[in-house]
Design an enzyme around this catalytic site. Structure first.
Site, PDB file in Angstrom:
ATOM      1  N   GLU A   1       0.835  -1.199   0.000  1.00 44.21           N
ATOM      2  CA  GLU A   1       0.000   0.000   0.000  1.00 44.21           C
ATOM      3  C   GLU A   1       0.868   1.245   0.000  1.00 44.21           C
ATOM      4  OE1 GLU A   1      -3.876  -1.904   2.271  1.00 44.21           O
ATOM      5  OE2 GLU A   1      -2.836  -0.211   3.191  1.00 44.21           O
TER       6      GLU A   1
ATOM      7  N   GLU B   1       9.579  -7.358  -3.040  1.00 44.03           N
ATOM      8  CA  GLU B   1       9.600  -8.685  -2.413  1.00 44.03           C
ATOM      9  C   GLU B   1      10.516  -8.719  -1.191  1.00 44.03           C
ATOM     10  OE1 GLU B   1       7.357 -10.258  -3.698  1.00 44.03           O
ATOM     11  OE2 GLU B   1       7.311  -9.936  -5.852  1.00 44.03           O
TER      12      GLU B   1
END
Length: 408
Positions: free
Chosen positions: A145, A387
């Site tokens: 987000e 990641e």
């Protein structure tokens, strides 16, 4: 004959003989993906990168599906059922072309398809996986987000029940629709996806939702003005009162274990992929050093250049060996998330250093898109962060080594 005369010749492309560890099927997968990338990506990638676009992404996805590269380590539902090592080799070859192409495949297979395959209902699997495996439908994965990247537990995206009760039991019952609100950021494939796997807070904890992107209230504006992963579609996901049926939720997982297990699978592909970008840059530097002349001879004949090439080769092939080792562990069902962090941390850092060193060998030509080096280096700046940042993987390993949690 002496013992040394019976040895195979030294291969600069495979100085450790790593190919000897591969089965014929592994080599066939690698060759197929390498040939596809050479034909469909390499002739155009500099132009795409400079323009900041990936034209024909839907057609590319279908071609990748045609060679079995989408969700290739998954079984059933039209997926190839390849080994982890074969999937890794494919990631290496794709990222040797460009990180954006490997990201397209990773997000499709290791995030969106993996989430549905592992945590979805049979109905969800049958509805989406065959079409995603073929490339007919592109998927994306909404976790990060605008204000919550490394701390996904604090996500603000919410899903609430509406209209049919508040049952906390299996979503097989008619427990009412779900209403999703929130924002996701830096989402690969978002603007071209037909389905999004979106993670949201619920009263029961974090849940995953399968969201058709034509659902009213869902939009995915593309993010522009990137200086990394330019040949890749990156988007924001906007969810404004997105109404989903009760069976849109992934039924088999609650909590962060769901998205983190998907991320671990994607990180494994990065362990291999980063070495593809490093290999491409190393090969460009080696070829350049053999032909570029200064002071009357090729620069590859100077000690300082040879030292750089030797160090680059050592780190490149150590990284490939590490990736291969982790792949064998994954195939044996013995790969731990901490070991994936080990590989992601090491291989991406070393890949960036290889690209930067390659740039110094090419001199001013190293910044030109006629060579792949600067493109790979700038792409890897994103791979270094997504990641899991360097710091997060250091803390994962630090906790594993000491038994002490330093995250908070």
């Amino acid at each position: 004959m002496s013992a040394s005369s019976k040895l195979p010749p030294f291969d600069p492309a495979d100085p450790l003989g790593i190919d000897d560890l591969l089965e014929p099927e592994d080599l066939a997968v690698r060759d197929t993906v390498r040939a596809w990338a050479a034909d469909r990506v390499l002739p155009h990638i500099a132009e795409w990168y400079e323009a900041g676009e990936l034209p024909g992404i839907r057609e590319l996805a279908k071609e990748l599906g045609g060679i079995g590269a989408l969700g290739m380590s998954l079984t059933g539902y039209g997926c190839a059922g390849a080994t982890a090592v074969q999937y890794g080799l494919a990631c290496l070859e794709l990222e040797a072309a460009d990180s954006g192409i490997r990201s397209l495949v990773s997000v499709q297979g290791s995030l969106a398809m993996y989430a549905i395959h592992r945590f979805g209902s049979e109905e969800q699997k049958l509805q989406w996986l065959p079409r995603m495996a073929s490339g007919e439908v592109i998927g994306c994965f909404g976790l990060t987000e605008p204000d919550h990247g490394s701390d996904p537990a604090a996500m603000r995206t919410r899903a609430k029940r509406d209209g049919g009760g508040t049952s906390r039991s299996s979503e097989a019952e008619n427990g009412g629709d779900w209403i999703l609100n929130g924002r996701k950021m830096w989402i690969t494939n978002g603007s071209v996806a037909g389905v999004a796997v979106v993670w949201a807070q619920t009263e029961d904890g974090i849940r995953g939702f399968v969201v058709p992107t034509d659902t009213p209230g869902f939009s995915a504006p593309e993010i522009k003005h990137k200086w990394s992963l330019r040949a890749s579609v990156t988007s924001e996901l906007v969810l404004d009162d997105v109404r989903l049926p009760a069976n849109a939720v992934l039924p088999e997982v609650t909590g962060l274990r769901g998205p983190l297990s998907c991320l671990s699978h994607a990180r494994y592909g990065i362990v291999w992929g980063a070495m593809g970008a490093a290999r491409s840059s190393f090969e460009a530097a080696l070829d350049y050093a053999r032909s570029r002349e200064q002071f009357g001879r090729p620069i590859g004949g100077f000690q300082l250049t040879q030292a750089k090439l030797a160090d680059m080769a050592v780190e490149l092939h150590k990284g490939i060996l590490l990736a291969h080792h982790l792949g064998r562990r994954m195939d044996a069902g013995r790969l731990r998330p901490e070991q994936v962090s080990f590989g992601k941390l090491n291989n991406v850092r070393e890949a960036i250093e290889i690209c930067r060193t390659a740039r110094t060998i090419l001199g001013a030509n190293g910044i030109s898109l006629e060579y792949p080096v600067m493109r790979h280096a700038t792409n890897l700046e994103s791979v270094l962060t997504y990641e899991g940042t360097v710091e997060m993987h250091q803390l994962v390993l630090g906790k594993a080594l000491t038994g002490l949690d330093a995250f908070r």
